[in-house]
Enzyme design. Structure first.
Site, PDB file in Angstrom:
ATOM      1  CE1 TYR A  40       2.264  13.993  10.587  1.00 21.51           C
ATOM      2  CE2 TYR A  40       2.336  14.994   8.417  1.00 21.51           C
ATOM      3  CZ  TYR A  40       1.700  14.207   9.346  1.00 21.51           C
ATOM      4  OH  TYR A  40       0.507  13.626   9.029  1.00 21.51           O
TER       5      TYR A  40
ATOM      6  CE1 TYR B 241      -0.754  10.577   3.668  1.00 20.64           C
ATOM      7  CE2 TYR B 241       1.570  10.423   3.101  1.00 20.64           C
ATOM      8  CZ  TYR B 241       0.356   9.817   3.349  1.00 20.64           C
ATOM      9  OH  TYR B 241       0.255   8.451   3.275  1.00 20.64           O
TER      10      TYR B 241
ATOM     11  CB  CYS C  51      -3.055  35.010  11.745  1.00 16.99           C
ATOM     12  SG  CYS C  51      -2.906  35.973  13.237  1.00 16.99           S
ATOM     13  CD  GLU C  52      -2.174  29.635  14.352  1.00 12.69           C
ATOM     14  OE1 GLU C  52      -1.424  29.343  15.309  1.00 12.69           O
ATOM     15  OE2 GLU C  52      -3.411  29.645  14.426  1.00 12.69           O
TER      16      GLU C  52
ATOM     17  NE  ARG D  44       4.567  15.395   4.717  1.00 10.22           N
ATOM     18  CZ  ARG D  44       5.879  15.391   4.818  1.00 10.22           C
ATOM     19  NH1 ARG D  44       6.586  16.307   4.207  1.00 10.22           N
ATOM     20  NH2 ARG D  44       6.500  14.469   5.517  1.00 10.22           N
TER      21      ARG D  44
ATOM     22  CD  GLU E  71      -2.543  -1.141   2.755  1.00 14.76           C
ATOM     23  OE1 GLU E  71      -3.683  -1.613   2.780  1.00 14.76           O
ATOM     24  OE2 GLU E  71      -1.988  -0.646   3.760  1.00 14.76           O
ATOM     25  N   PRO E  72       1.643   1.507  -1.028  1.00 11.25           N
ATOM     26  CG  PRO E  72       2.722   1.561  -3.103  1.00 11.25           C
ATOM     27  CD  PRO E  72       1.794   0.718  -2.251  1.00 11.25           C
ATOM     28  N   GLY E  73       1.874   5.021  -0.598  1.00 15.14           N
ATOM     29  CA  GLY E  73       1.241   6.312  -0.870  1.00 15.14           C
ATOM     30  C   GLY E  73       2.319   7.291  -1.279  1.00 15.14           C
ATOM     31  NE  ARG E  74       5.968   9.737   3.367  1.00 13.12           N
ATOM     32  CZ  ARG E  74       5.449  10.711   4.129  1.00 13.12           C
ATOM     33  NH1 ARG E  74       5.643  11.970   3.799  1.00 13.12           N
ATOM     34  NH2 ARG E  74       4.763  10.420   5.219  1.00 13.12           N
TER      35      ARG E  74
HETATM   36  C1  LIG Z   1      -1.176   5.960   5.233  1.00 14.90           C
HETATM   37  C2  LIG Z   1      -1.265   4.511   4.978  1.00 14.90           C
HETATM   38  C3  LIG Z   1      -0.541   3.953   3.924  1.00 14.90           C
HETATM   39  C4  LIG Z   1       0.434   4.745   3.074  1.00 14.90           C
HETATM   40  O1  LIG Z   1       1.560   5.172   3.747  1.00 14.90           O
HETATM   41  P1  LIG Z   1       2.756   5.864   2.939  1.00 14.90           P
HETATM   42  O2  LIG Z   1       3.748   6.169   3.966  1.00 14.90           O
HETATM   43  O3  LIG Z   1       2.213   7.076   2.285  1.00 14.90           O
HETATM   44  O4  LIG Z   1       3.250   4.862   1.938  1.00 14.90           O
HETATM   45  C5  LIG Z   1      -0.724   2.613   3.667  1.00 14.90           C
HETATM   46  N1  LIG Z   1      -1.569   1.860   4.412  1.00 14.90           N
HETATM   47  C6  LIG Z   1      -2.276   2.372   5.441  1.00 14.90           C
HETATM   48  C7  LIG Z   1      -3.182   1.499   6.207  1.00 14.90           C
HETATM   49  C8  LIG Z   1      -2.143   3.709   5.759  1.00 14.90           C
HETATM   50  O5  LIG Z   1      -2.806   4.215   6.796  1.00 14.90           O
END
Ligand SMILES: *Cc1c(COP(=O)(O)O)cnc(C)c1O
Length: 434
Positions: free
Chosen positions: A328, A384, A355-356, A324, A286-289
């Site tokens: 973070y 993100y 305004c922060e 971010r 499940e890659p996102g970033r």
């Molecule tokens: C956020 C998330 C991801 C993706 O994470 P990345 O760091 O963006 O790859 C995959 N699986 C689950 C369940 C998540 O909550």
């Protein structure tokens, strides 16, 4: 400066793909999110090819929360991606983008009854996060006369070297069911008339720059896989989650594991585990970033400069558009997009319009001498970024454009003042002439 291949400097200007960012800012205005579709496709294909070289039955579920724009989801759907969805909204968007229900996984530690009912109705597998949720899902599926296909979200109790707000596999995290309770969870699922336990799931965190934690999580998972297969569970997929980091500090030579490094560290353990269990499930990740972060720049115009205890460069994008750094302590490369070839000789702090005091995009960076009207680019803003934007300070969100080859088009129009008040209502006692 060690830029990714689609980001170049030509004649003093920063380019993304076949586009001069200075021209893009002139055409579309600032602030502006700019996403390169070709780059997302290249990252997806590199990931798919690296994993399937080690194991043929791989499915990539893009983490839709990283960037949920339909244009991004559509591009990935066309390449065969599924999606990790974390809300009913993300589920609807993934289906609207053309993804198949069976290639989605509905994740989350706090799903409502209507979330569960939607997943059951559409045939989307659910990653169950508690015994309470299992019971509710059984009731929802029984009421619908259907069977819910599920995985359990395992908390593998893995300590991960990343920012504490994005470490999700710690024993103390809110996510998942403790690994030692997982066999009990599957036993209970097997006894439910409307539940079919077909998968197992974990996700240990985000922005992880070392493959070791993924390998350790895989070992924990494969131990459980052997045990529950022995109990009679027939797994169709093992989902090892996302979390591969990207080199935000690439200017200083930071490296991140590429998908091939990940595959070499993790998949042999996976293969050994399934061989011992005597099964051949699909491997889901499940890659996102790592698929979308570097595809996108945030362009911001310089409103003013202020030499003070810091040299402030005040720009028109702040944590309303990219939270971010404030949330973070993230570090993003900043480039003076219309002076990209000039010597970086002034230490600047790039501050947003919110305004922060915490509205700082970048602290103490060497940049060329800047003035009002100049353009800065914040790199690696595709994950993100817009997805976490807000209307704080009553600032309409900026447009997002997407590039494909020499073409550029809106993938989301900018909001206007009308959008700020569209959902507001006047209570009857405030109506005029009452
Ligand atoms: C956020 C998330 C991801 C993706 O994470 P990345 O760091 O963006 O790859 C995959 N699986 C689950 C369940 C998540 O909550």
């Amino acid at each position: 400066m060690n830029l990714p291949p689609h980001i170049t400097i030509r004649h003093d200007h920063l380019w993304i793909g076949e586009h001069d960012t200075v021209e893009l800012a002139r055409t579309w205005g600032t602030p502006l999110y700019v996403t390169d579709q070709d780059r997302i496709e290249a990252c997806y294909m590199a990931c798919r090819d690296a994993l399937s070289a080690e194991y043929p039955r791989v499915r990539i579920l893009y983490a839709a929360k990283a960037n949920g724009n339909l244009a991004v989801l559509r591009a990935l759907a066309a390449l065969g991606a599924g999606a990790d969805v974390f809300s009913s909204g993300e589920l609807h968007l993934a289906l609207a983008a053309g993804m198949q229900p069976g290639t989605l996984l509905f994740n989350g530690s706090s799903k409502s009854r209507s979330d569960l009912a939607l997943a059951v109705e559409r045939g989307v597998p659910v990653s169950v996060d508690s015994f309470d949720e299992l019971g509710q899902l059984e009731a929802v599926a029984a009421a619908a006369g259907k069977t819910a296909r599920i995985a359990f979200r395992v908390n593998p109790a893995i300590d991960v070297p990343t920012h504490p707000k994005i470490a999700t596999g710690l024993a103390t995290s809110k996510f998942g069911i403790a690994h030692h309770l997982i066999p009990t969870a599957y036993r209970e699922a097997l006894s439910c008339a409307h539940i079919d336990p077909v998968g197992i799931h974990c996700h240990i965190g985000s922005q992880i720059l070392d493959v070791e934690p993924f390998a350790r999580a895989c070992e924990v998972m494969m131990k459980i896989v052997r045990e529950i297969t022995g109990m009679g569970v027939r797994l169709e997929f093992v989902d090892l989650g996302g979390g591969l980091g990207i080199p935000y500090h690439r200017g200083e030579g930071e490296r991140s594991p590429n998908p091939a490094d990940y595959a070499r560290a993790v998949i042999p353990l996976f293969r050994q585990g399934i061989r011992e269990a005597g099964i051949s499930p699909e491997l889901w990740i499940e890659p996102g970033r790592s698929l979308v972060a570097d595809s996108t720049l945030l362009l911001a115009g310089v409103n003013s400069v202020k030499p003070a205890h810091r040299n402030f460069v005040n720009v028109d994008a702040g944590f309303n558009l990219l939270v971010r750094p404030a949330m973070y302590d993230s570090w993003h490369e900043v480039i003076a997009a219309n002076r990209a070839g000039q010597e970086r000789k002034v230490t600047c702090t790039v501050a947003g319009p919110i305004c922060e005091s915490g509205d700082i995009l970048a602290h103490d960076r060497l940049l060329p001498e800047l003035a009002a009207g100049d353009l800065i680019a914040v790199l690696d803003a595709g994950a993100y970024g817009f997805a976490m934007s807000s209307q704080y300070n009553s600032r309409p969100r900026c447009p997002e454009i997407i590039l494909k080859g020499r073409s550029a088009a809106l993938m989301r129009r900018g909001e206007d003042i009308g959008d700020l008040i569209r959902t507001m209502e006047t209570p009857p006692w405030q109506e005029r002439g009452r």
